[in-house]
Design a protein around this motif. Structure first.
Motif, PDB file in Angstrom:
ATOM      1  N   ALA A  15       0.836  -1.204   0.000  1.00  0.00           N
ATOM      2  CA  ALA A  15       0.000   0.000   0.000  1.00  0.00           C
ATOM      3  C   ALA A  15       0.872   1.255   0.000  1.00  0.00           C
ATOM      4  N   ALA A  16       1.971   1.235   0.740  1.00  0.00           N
ATOM      5  CA  ALA A  16       2.881   2.382   0.773  1.00  0.00           C
ATOM      6  C   ALA A  16       3.566   2.582  -0.574  1.00  0.00           C
ATOM      7  N   VAL A  17       3.941   1.488  -1.223  1.00  0.00           N
ATOM      8  CA  VAL A  17       4.563   1.585  -2.553  1.00  0.00           C
ATOM      9  C   VAL A  17       3.550   2.146  -3.549  1.00  0.00           C
ATOM     10  N   LEU A  18       2.317   1.664  -3.496  1.00  0.00           N
ATOM     11  CA  LEU A  18       1.286   2.206  -4.375  1.00  0.00           C
ATOM     12  C   LEU A  18       1.081   3.690  -4.103  1.00  0.00           C
ATOM     13  N   ASP A  19       1.050   4.076  -2.843  1.00  0.00           N
ATOM     14  CA  ASP A  19       0.907   5.487  -2.471  1.00  0.00           C
ATOM     15  C   ASP A  19       2.065   6.311  -3.040  1.00  0.00           C
ATOM     16  N   ALA A  20       3.254   5.729  -3.045  1.00  0.00           N
ATOM     17  CA  ALA A  20       4.421   6.437  -3.576  1.00  0.00           C
ATOM     18  C   ALA A  20       4.275   6.722  -5.058  1.00  0.00           C
ATOM     19  N   LEU A  21       3.730   5.771  -5.796  1.00  0.00           N
ATOM     20  CA  LEU A  21       3.715   5.866  -7.253  1.00  0.00           C
ATOM     21  C   LEU A  21       2.417   6.405  -7.838  1.00  0.00           C
ATOM     22  N   ASP A  22       1.340   6.287  -7.120  1.00  0.00           N
ATOM     23  CA  ASP A  22       0.017   6.644  -7.642  1.00  0.00           C
ATOM     24  C   ASP A  22      -0.352   8.071  -7.245  1.00  0.00           C
ATOM     25  N   ILE A  23       0.420   9.031  -7.761  1.00  0.00           N
ATOM     26  CA  ILE A  23       0.134  10.432  -7.452  1.00  0.00           C
ATOM     27  C   ILE A  23      -0.640  11.036  -8.622  1.00  0.00           C
ATOM     28  N   ARG A  37       9.580  15.333 -10.901  1.00  0.00           N
ATOM     29  CA  ARG A  37      10.534  15.428  -9.794  1.00  0.00           C
ATOM     30  C   ARG A  37       9.977  14.743  -8.550  1.00  0.00           C
ATOM     31  N   VAL A  38       8.727  15.041  -8.235  1.00  0.00           N
ATOM     32  CA  VAL A  38       8.097  14.431  -7.059  1.00  0.00           C
ATOM     33  C   VAL A  38       7.988  12.921  -7.242  1.00  0.00           C
ATOM     34  N   LEU A  39       7.530  12.488  -8.412  1.00  0.00           N
ATOM     35  CA  LEU A  39       7.373  11.051  -8.663  1.00  0.00           C
ATOM     36  C   LEU A  39       8.713  10.334  -8.593  1.00  0.00           C
ATOM     37  N   CYS A  40       9.752  10.943  -9.134  1.00  0.00           N
ATOM     38  CA  CYS A  40      11.084  10.334  -9.099  1.00  0.00           C
ATOM     39  C   CYS A  40      11.582  10.186  -7.658  1.00  0.00           C
ATOM     40  N   ASP A  41      11.402  11.226  -6.847  1.00  0.00           N
ATOM     41  CA  ASP A  41      11.812  11.156  -5.437  1.00  0.00           C
ATOM     42  C   ASP A  41      11.057  10.031  -4.715  1.00  0.00           C
ATOM     43  N   ARG A  42       9.754   9.966  -4.938  1.00  0.00           N
ATOM     44  CA  ARG A  42       8.930   8.964  -4.269  1.00  0.00           C
ATOM     45  C   ARG A  42       9.259   7.554  -4.763  1.00  0.00           C
ATOM     46  N   ALA A  43       9.500   7.413  -6.071  1.00  0.00           N
ATOM     47  CA  ALA A  43       9.864   6.103  -6.625  1.00  0.00           C
ATOM     48  C   ALA A  43      11.201   5.630  -6.072  1.00  0.00           C
ATOM     49  N   HIS A  45      12.444   6.245  -3.111  1.00  0.00           N
ATOM     50  CA  HIS A  45      12.227   5.751  -1.750  1.00  0.00           C
ATOM     51  C   HIS A  45      11.497   4.406  -1.764  1.00  0.00           C
ATOM     52  N   ALA A  46      10.552   4.230  -2.682  1.00  0.00           N
ATOM     53  CA  ALA A  46       9.861   2.942  -2.806  1.00  0.00           C
ATOM     54  C   ALA A  46      10.844   1.852  -3.222  1.00  0.00           C
ATOM     55  N   LYS A  47      11.726   2.170  -4.147  1.00  0.00           N
ATOM     56  CA  LYS A  47      12.733   1.202  -4.600  1.00  0.00           C
ATOM     57  C   LYS A  47      13.640   0.786  -3.444  1.00  0.00           C
ATOM     58  N   ILE A  48      14.057   1.738  -2.641  1.00  0.00           N
ATOM     59  CA  ILE A  48      14.912   1.438  -1.487  1.00  0.00           C
ATOM     60  C   ILE A  48      14.179   0.506  -0.521  1.00  0.00           C
ATOM     61  N   ALA A  49      12.902   0.787  -0.271  1.00  0.00           N
ATOM     62  CA  ALA A  49      12.120  -0.053   0.645  1.00  0.00           C
ATOM     63  C   ALA A  49      11.971  -1.473   0.094  1.00  0.00           C
ATOM     64  N   LEU A  68       9.211   4.149   4.875  1.00  0.00           N
ATOM     65  CA  LEU A  68       8.782   4.603   3.555  1.00  0.00           C
ATOM     66  C   LEU A  68       7.691   5.657   3.697  1.00  0.00           C
ATOM     67  N   CYS A  69       6.727   5.421   4.549  1.00  0.00           N
ATOM     68  CA  CYS A  69       5.649   6.398   4.743  1.00  0.00           C
ATOM     69  C   CYS A  69       6.191   7.744   5.238  1.00  0.00           C
ATOM     70  N   GLU A  70       7.180   7.701   6.112  1.00  0.00           N
ATOM     71  CA  GLU A  70       7.805   8.948   6.589  1.00  0.00           C
ATOM     72  C   GLU A  70       8.486   9.686   5.442  1.00  0.00           C
ATOM     73  N   ARG A  71       9.196   8.952   4.594  1.00  0.00           N
ATOM     74  CA  ARG A  71       9.878   9.588   3.456  1.00  0.00           C
ATOM     75  C   ARG A  71       8.859  10.174   2.477  1.00  0.00           C
ATOM     76  N   LEU A  72       7.753   9.461   2.261  1.00  0.00           N
ATOM     77  CA  LEU A  72       6.733   9.966   1.348  1.00  0.00           C
ATOM     78  C   LEU A  72       6.103  11.249   1.871  1.00  0.00           C
ATOM     79  N   ALA A  73       5.945  11.338   3.189  1.00  0.00           N
ATOM     80  CA  ALA A  73       5.397  12.555   3.778  1.00  0.00           C
ATOM     81  C   ALA A  73       6.319  13.748   3.527  1.00  0.00           C
TER      82      ALA A  73
END
Length: 107
Positions: A15-23, A37-43, A45-49, A68-73
């Protein structure tokens, strides 16, 4: 037949990975740079997780999901006007130019 429903911790991670990518997409091409830029940053962090979990999640899947949720915030989808925001502004009586303009600082 084997139950293929992910357990709670894995589901939370997915769910967190989907939240990262589904903006939401930008309303105009003018917002594409900020969106990317935002999507790349979030992706990233998702990749790292995901990499952490595939490497055995030394701190646990729950910790990785929370991290991951903290980084997405820290990287919310901002800096551009979404299609939904533009439609809402149009419905409120704004012109297209007003609807897709970013708010000025302090507004």
């Amino acid at each position: 037949m084997q139950d293929r429903t992910p357990d709670g911790a894995v589901r939370d991670l997915l769910a967190a990975v989907l939240d990262a990518l589904d903006i939401p997409a930008p309303a105009t091409t003018g917002g594409a740079e900020a969106y990317e830029r935002v999507l790349c940053d979030r992706a990233m962090h998702a990749k790292i997780a995901l990499r952490d979990v595939l490497d055995g999640a030394p701190l646990g899947v729950e910790w990785t999901s929370a991290y991951l949720c903290e980084r997405l915030a820290e990287h919310p989808p901002t800096g551009y006007v979404t299609g939904e925001q533009a439609r809402a502004a149009l419905a409120a009586g704004k012109t297209w130019s007003e609807a897709v303009a970013l708010p000025r600082e302090g507004q």
